[in-house]
Design a protein around this motif. Structure first.
Motif, PDB file in Angstrom:
ATOM      1  N   ARG A   6       0.935  -1.143  -0.105  1.00 12.65           N
ATOM      2  CA  ARG A   6       0.049   0.189  -0.145  1.00 12.65           C
ATOM      3  C   ARG A   6       0.864   1.123   0.129  1.00 12.65           C
ATOM      4  N   GLY A   7       2.078   1.196   0.133  1.00 11.63           N
ATOM      5  CA  GLY A   7       3.055   2.307   0.004  1.00 11.63           C
ATOM      6  C   GLY A   7       3.213   2.960   1.292  1.00 11.63           C
ATOM      7  N   ALA A   8       2.813   2.290   2.331  1.00 11.76           N
ATOM      8  CA  ALA A   8       2.457   3.084   3.745  1.00 11.76           C
ATOM      9  C   ALA A   8       4.310   2.879   4.379  1.00 11.76           C
ATOM     10  N   THR A   9       5.069   2.051   3.962  1.00 11.59           N
ATOM     11  CA  THR A   9       6.743   1.926   4.270  1.00 11.59           C
ATOM     12  C   THR A   9       7.282   1.498   3.062  1.00 11.59           C
ATOM     13  N   MET A  10       8.643   1.901   2.905  1.00 16.31           N
ATOM     14  CA  MET A  10       9.545   1.335   2.079  1.00 16.31           C
ATOM     15  C   MET A  10      10.459   0.455   2.569  1.00 16.31           C
ATOM     16  N   PHE A  11      10.451   0.311   3.904  1.00 17.17           N
ATOM     17  CA  PHE A  11      11.142  -0.497   4.623  1.00 17.17           C
ATOM     18  C   PHE A  11      10.821  -1.988   4.691  1.00 17.17           C
ATOM     19  N   GLU A  12      11.663  -2.903   4.787  1.00 21.63           N
ATOM     20  CA  GLU A  12      11.427  -4.442   4.794  1.00 21.63           C
ATOM     21  C   GLU A  12      11.638  -4.834   6.198  1.00 21.63           C
ATOM     22  N   GLU A  13      11.950  -4.231   7.162  1.00 18.60           N
ATOM     23  CA  GLU A  13      12.212  -4.987   8.502  1.00 18.60           C
ATOM     24  C   GLU A  13      10.730  -5.235   9.077  1.00 18.60           C
ATOM     25  N   ALA A  14      10.811  -6.377  10.035  1.00 16.36           N
ATOM     26  CA  ALA A  14       9.592  -6.842  10.365  1.00 16.36           C
ATOM     27  C   ALA A  14       9.235  -5.717  11.349  1.00 16.36           C
ATOM     28  N   LEU A  15       7.952  -5.770  11.368  1.00 16.31           N
ATOM     29  CA  LEU A  15       7.021  -5.232  12.569  1.00 16.31           C
ATOM     30  C   LEU A  15       7.370  -5.616  13.862  1.00 16.31           C
ATOM     31  N   ALA A  16       7.459  -4.689  14.622  1.00 13.00           N
ATOM     32  CA  ALA A  16       7.919  -5.053  16.254  1.00 13.00           C
ATOM     33  C   ALA A  16       6.514  -5.673  16.943  1.00 13.00           C
ATOM     34  N   PRO A  17       6.563  -6.508  17.723  1.00 18.22           N
ATOM     35  CA  PRO A  17       5.335  -6.647  18.625  1.00 18.22           C
ATOM     36  C   PRO A  17       4.922  -5.659  19.065  1.00 18.22           C
ATOM     37  N   GLY A  18       3.413  -5.338  19.354  1.00 13.84           N
ATOM     38  CA  GLY A  18       2.943  -4.208  19.829  1.00 13.84           C
ATOM     39  C   GLY A  18       2.410  -3.332  18.848  1.00 13.84           C
ATOM     40  N   TYR A  19       3.084  -3.420  17.707  1.00 15.85           N
ATOM     41  CA  TYR A  19       2.799  -2.485  16.618  1.00 15.85           C
ATOM     42  C   TYR A  19       1.287  -2.234  16.315  1.00 15.85           C
ATOM     43  N   LEU A  20       0.574  -3.329  16.365  1.00 17.26           N
ATOM     44  CA  LEU A  20      -0.840  -3.380  16.111  1.00 17.26           C
ATOM     45  C   LEU A  20      -1.736  -2.974  17.700  1.00 17.26           C
ATOM     46  N   GLY A  21      -1.113  -2.783  18.399  1.00 15.53           N
ATOM     47  CA  GLY A  21      -1.590  -2.463  19.692  1.00 15.53           C
ATOM     48  C   GLY A  21      -1.806  -3.774  20.654  1.00 15.53           C
ATOM     49  N   GLU A  22      -1.265  -4.861  20.363  1.00 11.85           N
ATOM     50  CA  GLU A  22      -1.389  -5.959  21.144  1.00 11.85           C
ATOM     51  C   GLU A  22      -0.742  -6.012  22.400  1.00 11.85           C
ATOM     52  N   ASN A  23      -1.263  -6.476  23.436  1.00 12.72           N
ATOM     53  CA  ASN A  23      -0.562  -6.697  24.715  1.00 12.72           C
ATOM     54  C   ASN A  23       0.240  -7.971  24.884  1.00 12.72           C
ATOM     55  N   LEU A  24      -0.351  -9.192  24.149  1.00 13.94           N
ATOM     56  CA  LEU A  24       0.329 -10.245  24.210  1.00 13.94           C
ATOM     57  C   LEU A  24       0.793 -10.670  22.631  1.00 13.94           C
ATOM     58  N   SER A  25       1.753 -11.279  22.532  1.00  8.83           N
ATOM     59  CA  SER A  25       2.166 -11.652  21.155  1.00  8.83           C
ATOM     60  C   SER A  25       2.332 -13.216  21.262  1.00  8.83           C
ATOM     61  N   LEU A  26       1.373 -13.903  20.759  1.00  4.25           N
ATOM     62  CA  LEU A  26       1.159 -15.588  21.153  1.00  4.25           C
ATOM     63  C   LEU A  26       1.765 -16.204  19.765  1.00  4.25           C
ATOM     64  N   GLN A  27       1.876 -17.295  19.924  1.00  4.18           N
ATOM     65  CA  GLN A  27       2.517 -18.282  18.753  1.00  4.18           C
ATOM     66  C   GLN A  27       1.790 -19.721  19.087  1.00  4.18           C
ATOM     67  N   GLY A  28       1.167 -20.122  17.805  1.00  7.85           N
ATOM     68  CA  GLY A  28       0.643 -21.737  17.907  1.00  7.85           C
ATOM     69  C   GLY A  28      -0.693 -21.594  17.932  1.00  7.85           C
ATOM     70  N   VAL A  29      -1.470 -20.451  17.912  1.00  3.52           N
ATOM     71  CA  VAL A  29      -3.058 -20.533  17.717  1.00  3.52           C
ATOM     72  C   VAL A  29      -3.733 -19.251  17.031  1.00  3.52           C
TER      73      VAL A  29
END
Length: 205
Positions: A91-114
């Motif tokens: 969408r042209g919102a960023t030109m960078f390829e680095e991964a989004l950091a946990p919490g970027y979407l406002g999440e308190n808990l970053s989970l894996q597996g579900v």
């Protein structure tokens, strides 16, 4: 006569807590207007106290849409972050390829597996010391579009189902990143993914 074969049991669903994020209320520009939001979360180390209203040190700006007993904690499958980063690039919102950091979407808990299709409203995440109950999917708002940097972000969340989910705190205690959890099934009438689609019409107009 040989005994009838017994149906195989489904293995219990489990996952892990990769990181914990909290945030404070700060100014946020949305469509040229100055609002306030605590959507920006940063990772914290060490055990975090979890009370019935959420994580110690975490704030919410608008309690009509975030926070309270039924939306005390917001969790997101960490598997979604790479997809959201790709959407921002497309969408042209960023030109960078680095991964989004946990919490970027406002999440308190970053989970894996579900994922959203695996969990149902009423299921509980049992961490041992802390038990959290799934209450509803996260629904996006204009602030989410502003943070993601493009106006279709809310629609992308609804159409993709990569929304995460809110949790009530059934058993307060302390959480530590790296902890594992087991899913305790509830009545399971509606999955998180299905619950989001039931509300999709108001976000896709």
């Amino acid at each position: 006569m040989p005994p009838s074969p017994q149906p195989s049991l489904q293995p219990s669903l489990s996952g892990s807590l990769l990181s914990i994020q909290i945030g404070q209320v700060r100014p946020l520009m949305v469509g040229g207007r100055k609002l306030v939001s605590a959507i920006g979360k940063t990772t914290v180390s060490g055990p975090v106290e979890v009370g019935v209203l959420g994580l110690a040190g975490d704030e919410q700006a608008d309690l009509s849409v975030h926070g309270g007993l039924s939306k005390a904690v917001y969790a997101l499958p960490s598997e979604h972050l790479a997809w959201w980063q790709a959407q921002r690039q497309v969408r042209g919102a960023t030109m960078f390829e680095e991964a989004l950091a946990p919490g970027y979407l406002g999440e308190n808990l970053s989970l894996q597996g579900v994922l959203e299709q695996d969990l149902f409203v009423g299921d509980r995440l049992d961490f041992g010391d802390v038990v959290l109950r799934v209450t509803q999917p996260r629904e996006p708002c204009g602030k989410f579009n502003a943070v993601m940097g493009y106006t279709q972000a809310a629609k992308d969340m609804v159409q993709s189902g990569r929304c995460g989910f809110y949790l009530a705190v059934d058993q307060p205690g302390r959480l530590q990143s790296g902890a594992s959890f087991q899913i305790i099934p509830g009545q399971r009438p509606v999955s998180v993914a299905q619950a989001l689609q039931h509300k999709a019409w108001k976000h896709l107009r």
